[in-house]
Write a protein that holds these residues in place. Structure first.
Motif, mmCIF file in Angstrom:
data_model
loop_
_atom_site.group_PDB
_atom_site.id
_atom_site.type_symbol
_atom_site.label_atom_id
_atom_site.label_comp_id
_atom_site.label_asym_id
_atom_site.label_seq_id
_atom_site.Cartn_x
_atom_site.Cartn_y
_atom_site.Cartn_z
ATOM 1 N N LEU A 153 22.818 64.848 -35.921
ATOM 2 C CA LEU A 153 23.011 63.963 -34.768
ATOM 3 C C LEU A 153 21.903 64.135 -33.742
ATOM 4 O O LEU A 153 21.375 63.151 -33.215
ATOM 5 C CB LEU A 153 24.362 64.254 -34.102
ATOM 6 N N VAL A 154 21.558 65.373 -33.450
ATOM 7 C CA VAL A 154 20.482 65.627 -32.481
ATOM 8 C C VAL A 154 19.160 65.066 -33.001
ATOM 9 O O VAL A 154 18.400 64.442 -32.254
ATOM 10 C CB VAL A 154 20.369 67.144 -32.187
ATOM 11 N N ALA A 155 18.897 65.259 -34.287
ATOM 12 C CA ALA A 155 17.646 64.757 -34.866
ATOM 13 C C ALA A 155 17.601 63.234 -34.851
ATOM 14 O O ALA A 155 16.568 62.638 -34.526
ATOM 15 C CB ALA A 155 17.483 65.281 -36.295
ATOM 16 N N VAL A 156 18.712 62.580 -35.188
ATOM 17 C CA VAL A 156 18.747 61.121 -35.177
ATOM 18 C C VAL A 156 18.611 60.600 -33.753
ATOM 19 O O VAL A 156 17.875 59.639 -33.497
ATOM 20 C CB VAL A 156 20.043 60.600 -35.845
ATOM 21 N N HIS A 157 19.283 61.242 -32.812
ATOM 22 C CA HIS A 157 19.175 60.848 -31.401
ATOM 23 C C HIS A 157 17.730 60.940 -30.932
ATOM 24 O O HIS A 157 17.189 59.992 -30.346
ATOM 25 C CB HIS A 157 20.080 61.743 -30.554
ATOM 26 N N ALA A 158 17.095 62.072 -31.207
ATOM 27 C CA ALA A 158 15.694 62.249 -30.797
ATOM 28 C C ALA A 158 14.787 61.256 -31.525
ATOM 29 O O ALA A 158 13.872 60.685 -30.916
ATOM 30 C CB ALA A 158 15.242 63.679 -31.069
ATOM 31 N N GLY A 159 15.032 61.037 -32.808
ATOM 32 C CA GLY A 159 14.210 60.103 -33.573
ATOM 33 C C GLY A 159 14.322 58.674 -33.061
ATOM 34 O O GLY A 159 13.321 57.968 -32.949
ATOM 35 N N VAL A 160 15.541 58.255 -32.738
ATOM 36 C CA VAL A 160 15.723 56.902 -32.211
ATOM 37 C C VAL A 160 15.038 56.764 -30.854
ATOM 38 O O VAL A 160 14.347 55.776 -30.591
ATOM 39 C CB VAL A 160 17.225 56.546 -32.123
ATOM 40 N N LEU A 161 15.231 57.773 -29.986
ATOM 41 C CA LEU A 161 14.577 57.705 -28.673
ATOM 42 C C LEU A 161 13.056 57.684 -28.804
ATOM 43 O O LEU A 161 12.382 56.898 -28.125
ATOM 44 C CB LEU A 161 15.007 58.884 -27.801
ATOM 45 N N LEU A 162 12.510 58.511 -29.680
ATOM 46 C CA LEU A 162 11.056 58.526 -29.865
ATOM 47 C C LEU A 162 10.560 57.226 -30.485
ATOM 48 O O LEU A 162 9.498 56.721 -30.111
ATOM 49 C CB LEU A 162 10.638 59.720 -30.723
ATOM 50 N N GLY A 163 11.313 56.682 -31.427
ATOM 51 C CA GLY A 163 10.923 55.414 -32.040
ATOM 52 C C GLY A 163 10.930 54.267 -31.040
ATOM 53 O O GLY A 163 10.000 53.454 -31.000
ATOM 54 N N VAL A 164 11.960 54.203 -30.211
ATOM 55 C CA VAL A 164 12.036 53.155 -29.189
ATOM 56 C C VAL A 164 10.913 53.336 -28.174
ATOM 57 O O VAL A 164 10.266 52.367 -27.767
ATOM 58 C CB VAL A 164 13.424 53.154 -28.508
ATOM 59 N N ARG A 165 10.675 54.587 -27.778
ATOM 60 C CA ARG A 165 9.581 54.834 -26.819
ATOM 61 C C ARG A 165 8.231 54.430 -27.417
ATOM 62 O O ARG A 165 7.390 53.842 -26.740
ATOM 63 C CB ARG A 165 9.543 56.295 -26.406
ATOM 64 N N TRP A 166 7.991 54.747 -28.687
ATOM 65 C CA TRP A 166 6.726 54.377 -29.341
ATOM 66 C C TRP A 166 6.556 52.863 -29.351
ATOM 67 O O TRP A 166 5.499 52.344 -29.038
ATOM 68 C CB TRP A 166 6.712 54.936 -30.765
ATOM 69 N N TRP A 167 7.644 52.152 -29.733
ATOM 70 C CA TRP A 167 7.580 50.694 -29.789
ATOM 71 C C TRP A 167 7.346 50.102 -28.394
ATOM 72 O O TRP A 167 6.526 49.206 -28.225
ATOM 73 C CB TRP A 167 8.876 50.164 -30.395
ATOM 74 N N LEU A 168 8.055 50.625 -27.400
ATOM 75 C CA LEU A 168 7.876 50.120 -26.033
ATOM 76 C C LEU A 168 6.498 50.488 -25.473
ATOM 77 O O LEU A 168 5.904 49.694 -24.728
ATOM 78 C CB LEU A 168 8.978 50.646 -25.115
ATOM 79 N N ASP A 169 6.001 51.673 -25.809
ATOM 80 C CA ASP A 169 4.653 52.049 -25.353
ATOM 81 C C ASP A 169 3.605 51.104 -25.914
ATOM 82 O O ASP A 169 2.653 50.742 -25.223
ATOM 83 C CB ASP A 169 4.324 53.490 -25.744
ATOM 84 N N ARG A 170 3.767 50.702 -27.156
ATOM 85 C CA ARG A 170 2.825 49.725 -27.730
ATOM 86 C C ARG A 170 2.893 48.406 -26.968
ATOM 87 O O ARG A 170 1.865 47.792 -26.683
ATOM 88 C CB ARG A 170 3.123 49.497 -29.213
ATOM 89 N N ARG A 171 4.084 47.968 -26.642
ATOM 90 C CA ARG A 171 4.236 46.736 -25.860
ATOM 91 C C ARG A 171 3.649 46.899 -24.459
ATOM 92 O O ARG A 171 3.005 45.990 -23.944
ATOM 93 C CB ARG A 171 5.716 46.338 -25.759
ATOM 94 N N ARG A 172 3.890 48.057 -23.833
ATOM 95 C CA ARG A 172 3.349 48.300 -22.488
ATOM 96 C C ARG A 172 1.832 48.315 -22.506
ATOM 97 O O ARG A 172 1.182 47.745 -21.631
ATOM 98 C CB ARG A 172 3.876 49.631 -21.934
ATOM 99 N N MET A 173 1.243 48.966 -23.502
ATOM 100 C CA MET A 173 -0.221 49.028 -23.575
ATOM 101 C C MET A 173 -0.817 47.640 -23.837
ATOM 102 O O MET A 173 -1.855 47.287 -23.275
ATOM 103 C CB MET A 173 -0.661 50.005 -24.673
ATOM 104 N N ALA A 174 -0.173 46.856 -24.682
ATOM 105 C CA ALA A 174 -0.667 45.495 -24.933
ATOM 106 C C ALA A 174 -0.579 44.653 -23.665
ATOM 107 O O ALA A 174 -1.512 43.899 -23.330
ATOM 108 C CB ALA A 174 0.133 44.848 -26.056
#
Length: 191
Positions: A153-174
């Motif tokens: 659960l902790v790993a999935v929680h961290a993975g989802v948060l990191l994945g969403v942050r990565w996707w949003l960071d790409r959008r923010r940088m664009a």
């Protein structure tokens, strides 16, 4: 309360973009969901593992019965065989009475070293054939599965948060790059 709202990133800060607030809300909702549902999931999975391990232990106890065997040889006379647990075990000839009442003679692995004539406890099936001692541990299975689910659960929680942050960071940088392309010519005087 205001500091907590500010720390969580959901407050009305004029420097935060809409996507930053959405990310903060998503992280907060996901964390609350994991904290609220996680213990129930861990408990239920541990309970299920306990029930299954207890059923396996009952099956083993019903399949194997303890009987007393008399060693016919010293355990020191043989080359030890190493079991799965890494401990040395020596198979020696012994005599025992099977659950059906017949006398049996054959190789057994005694639980401890002994000399000829020593009585040891062995486990046999209903036909009197020696087998392994039932050693299922339902509580250990429940704790192990519960810890595994909690870590997952902790790993999935961290993975989802990191994945969403990565996707949003790409959008923010664009978006930032596009805004810079619009502003830079006016700021630098170049066209």
């Amino acid at each position: 309360m205001g500091r907590r709202v500010h720390w969580a990133g959901i407050g009305p800060n004029p420097l935060r973009r809409r996507v930053d607030r959405a990310e903060a809300w998503f992280a907060m909702v996901l964390t609350v969901a994991v904290v609220a549902c996680g213990p129930v999931l861990v408990w239920r999975s541990g309970e299920t593992a306990y029930d299954r391990a207890a059923a396996a232990a009952d099956w083993q106890r019903n399949r194997f019965v303890p009987v007393h065997a008399v060693l016919l040889q010293d355990t020191g006379d043989f080359i030890p065989v190493y079991g799965e647990d890494g401990k040395a075990k020596a198979a020696v000839q012994a005599e025992w009475t099977a659950p059906d009442g017949t006398r049996r003679v054959g190789p057994v692995i005694p639980p401890a070293p002994g000399t000829a004539g020593t009585t040891v406890l062995i486990w046999t099936d209903s036909a009197g054939n020696p087998g392994e001692r039932p050693d299922s541990d339902p509580m250990g299975a429940a704790i192990g599965v519960g810890l595994l689910i909690a870590l997952l659960l902790v790993a999935v929680h961290a993975g989802v948060l990191l994945g969403v942050r990565w996707w949003l960071d790409r959008r923010r940088m664009a978006a930032w790059q596009q805004e810079w392309k619009d502003v830079e010519p006016r700021w630098s005087g170049r066209r």
